[in-house]
Design a protein around this motif. Structure first.
Motif, PDB file in Angstrom:
ATOM      1  N   GLN A 369       0.827  -1.208   0.000  1.00 13.08           N
ATOM      2  CA  GLN A 369       0.000   0.000   0.000  1.00 13.08           C
ATOM      3  C   GLN A 369       0.859   1.255   0.000  1.00 13.08           C
ATOM      4  O   GLN A 369       0.480   2.272  -0.587  1.00 13.08           O
ATOM      5  N   ARG A 372       1.834   1.930  -3.498  1.00 11.71           N
ATOM      6  CA  ARG A 372       0.677   2.432  -4.251  1.00 11.71           C
ATOM      7  C   ARG A 372       0.449   3.908  -3.952  1.00 11.71           C
ATOM      8  O   ARG A 372       0.129   4.699  -4.859  1.00 11.71           O
ATOM      9  N   ALA A 391       5.595   1.810 -10.540  1.00 12.07           N
ATOM     10  CA  ALA A 391       4.682   0.714 -10.853  1.00 12.07           C
ATOM     11  C   ALA A 391       5.417  -0.471 -11.453  1.00 12.07           C
ATOM     12  O   ALA A 391       5.175  -1.630 -11.085  1.00 12.07           O
ATOM     13  N   VAL A 404      -1.993  -1.753  -9.008  1.00 13.26           N
ATOM     14  CA  VAL A 404      -0.756  -1.211  -9.590  1.00 13.26           C
ATOM     15  C   VAL A 404      -0.856  -1.195 -11.114  1.00 13.26           C
ATOM     16  O   VAL A 404      -0.433  -0.235 -11.771  1.00 13.26           O
TER      17      VAL A 404
END
Length: 589
Positions: A369, A372, A391, A404
């Protein structure tokens, strides 16, 4: 925080009901020790008065005094004597023998031992830990013990009423019958204005009224409930400035009322009671953010970072609240031409910096997370290339992370590589086949349509319908593009192409009527442009378009009526243009 507050509220109410048995089930246990005699005072008055009072209490159907023999036996086990039971020790002893109510009373006697002043009279509710004070009094003569017992017994009726009102207040609150609960809370507070547990429960009831999901109140009522809750909480805090539950709830309520500074002050006072613990700090920060003050939560965690700047357990929540604070600023700045506020930009950079520092400390244990959030922050800053880089780093080790891949598709699209973006997002259908009814295909189609490639977009929209998407909703996406970027920009040829594409989907009658109206209206405007030269050629070209527009407007008459359009006036205008074209053709043809 909200869920936690609800649990506290319900558990508190349930605790009262459990600890305070109903009359039909079990009588309340009342501890009545001998009235306390200070040093040098004879004990026989206190002993005899207590015995008289026990006998009187034993006549009640709802309460029973704890037997003197049981008191003596329990005292022996604790190596105590009855004469040791001053008010503090009485309360401590009451908790050990499961008494519901405990009496405190002290007396002093005159030199002739005929007059006794009884004071410090309190009935303690051991469930709430709160006393009900009784006015002191003086008794004289040989029957002073009976008089004292009778006066206290008569005053005990207030305790019975208080307990009943508190019990019903809790019971009704537990069943969410707010009006009945409040009536009993008010009655309890009239009997004992210093009953802080009841006042706190009243505050929680108002808080629950404000967020009643079954019957959400109007905004004005919700605000009023929150204000009433805060008023009660402030009264609790007047008596105990560091009441933890009151401070915690007051902080949340104040922020809900829009007073973020006041909310922070309540929470900071709570931290004074629990200083130095990161777990407490993070809990309070979470509650502040949940109440709507991510900036306050961020500042609170920042204080912890001052002494531990590289602590990933603090860096991560700090970045999380910074992202929420930035997102809040972006939402508040939304307008006709929204731009990223400078403060939000600074916060997004803090997010990236702090999460990268946390990643340096955590290494392979860095939560996905966090990565992200870094990607999302780069996207908010317009740094699509950086978002793509992060990414691809994540996908190197976790190649099928749906979120992602989705962010990667956006990042590639932002950089102008449309076909590659469509391909990236398309891979989600294989990886996550349950990704909603056509959501992936709609996204691909929108990208292509926005780039002016309607013919390339349509197959994706049709796939979305095959995936289970509502054809009316899909058709409206194409219709919206035709109206916004065709009709409203007077690019009627583009609009006609889009409207015809929208009408190629199997839509319901209502949708079809709306599309027909707009299609007819667009052709009408297109024909007006075509007939402008007013030559034989322009008339021959415009006439069939006007006629088609007339037929479509008639087909869309119901939709026009629903929109308040005067369809007859529009049809009359079309009819006039048709007559003009016919005259020109007859004259010059």
């Amino acid at each position: 925080m909200i869920g936690r507050l609800t649990r506290i509220f319900l558990l508190t109410a349930a605790g009262v009901l459990t600890a305070v048995p109903l009359a039909a089930q079990q009588r309340f246990r009342v501890l009545v020790p001998d009235f306390y005699a200070p040093d040098g005072t004879r004990r026989n008055f206190g002993r005899d008065a207590a015995e008289e009072l026990r006998e009187l209490l034993n006549t009640l159907p709802t309460h029973q005094p704890i037997d003197e023999d049981e008191i003596d036996d329990q005292l022996d086990e604790l190596d105590l004597d009855m004469e040791d039971l001053d008010c503090l020790r009485t309360r401590q002893f009451a908790t050990q023998i499961n008494a519901n109510i405990a009496l405190c009373a002290t007396y002093a006697e005159s030199d002739d031992r005929q007059t006794r002043d009884v004071s410090g009279i309190q009935f303690w509710d051991m469930t709430t830990g709160e006393p009900l004070d009784i006015e002191p009094f003086t008794v004289t003569g040989e029957e002073g013990e009976e008089q004292a017992a009778q006066l206290i017994f008569e005053a005990f009726d207030r305790m019975v009423q208080l307990t009943r009102a508190q019990q019903f207040c809790a019971e009704y609150a537990l069943s969410r019958q707010w009006d009945n609960a409040l009536n009993n809370c008010v009655q309890a507070l009239e009997l004992n204005p210093s009953a802080m547990a009841t006042r706190l429960r009243k505050a929680r009831i108002h808080f629950e009224q404000a967020r009643d999901e079954d019957s959400p109140p109007p905004e004005a009522e919700r605000t009023q409930y929150l204000r009433q809750a805060l008023e009660e909480l402030d009264r609790v805090l007047e008596g105990n400035p560091f009441h933890e539950d009151a401070l915690q709830l007051a902080g949340f309520v104040a922020i809900q009322l829009g007073d973020e500074q006041a909310g922070r002050e309540y929470y900071y006072r709570y931290l004074e009671v629990n200083p130095g613990a990161d777990a407490i700090r993070l809990q309070i920060a979470y509650e502040m953010a949940d109440a709507g003050d991510p900036t306050g939560a961020m500042d609170l965690v920042r204080q912890g970072l001052e002494s531990a700047p590289d602590n990933p357990d603090l860096l991560t929540p700090y970045a999380t609240y910074a992202y929420a604070a930035a997102d809040k600023l972006v939402r508040e700045a939304q307008g006709p031409s929204p731009s990223l506020p400078a403060e939000a930009e600074s916060l997004y950079r803090e997010v990236i910096d702090n999460l990268n520092r946390a990643a340096a400390a955590l290494g392979a244990d860095t939560p996905l997370q966090n990565r992200r959030t870094v990607m999302a922050s780069h996207m908010q800053l317009g740094e699509a290339a950086d978002a793509e880089r992060v990414a691809r780093e994540v996908l190197a080790t976790d190649p099928e992370d749906v979120l992602v891949i989705s962010i990667l598709g956006d990042a590639v699209h932002r950089q102008g590589r449309l076909d590659e973006a469509v391909e990236v997002v398309g891979s989600l259908r294989r990886i996550a086949p349950d990704q909603g009814a056509g959501n992936i295909e709609v996204r691909q189609g929108n990208w292509l349509m926005s780039a002016g490639r309607l013919n390339d977009a349509l197959p994706f929209f049709r796939q979305a319908v095959q995936q289970g998407a509502d054809p009316n909703e899909i058709a409206r996406i194409v219709f919206g593009e035709a109206v916004n970027n065709g009709v409203r920009r007077e690019n009627y040829a583009y609009a006609v192409t889009g409207l015809q594409a929208a009408k190629s989907f199997q839509v319901n009658t209502t949708t079809r009527q709306e599309f027909d109206f707009w299609h007819g209206y667009t052709l009408y405007n297109q024909a007006i442009q075509a007939q402008a030269p007013q030559t034989l050629e322009s008339a021959r070209a415009a006439l069939p378009v006007f006629e088609q527009a007339r037929d479509l407007l008639n087909a869309g008459r119901a939709a026009a009526g629903r929109s308040g359009v005067n369809i007859q006036q529009l049809l009359d205008a079309v009819g006039q243009y048709i007559e003009i074209q016919q005259v020109i053709i007859r004259r010059y043809g």
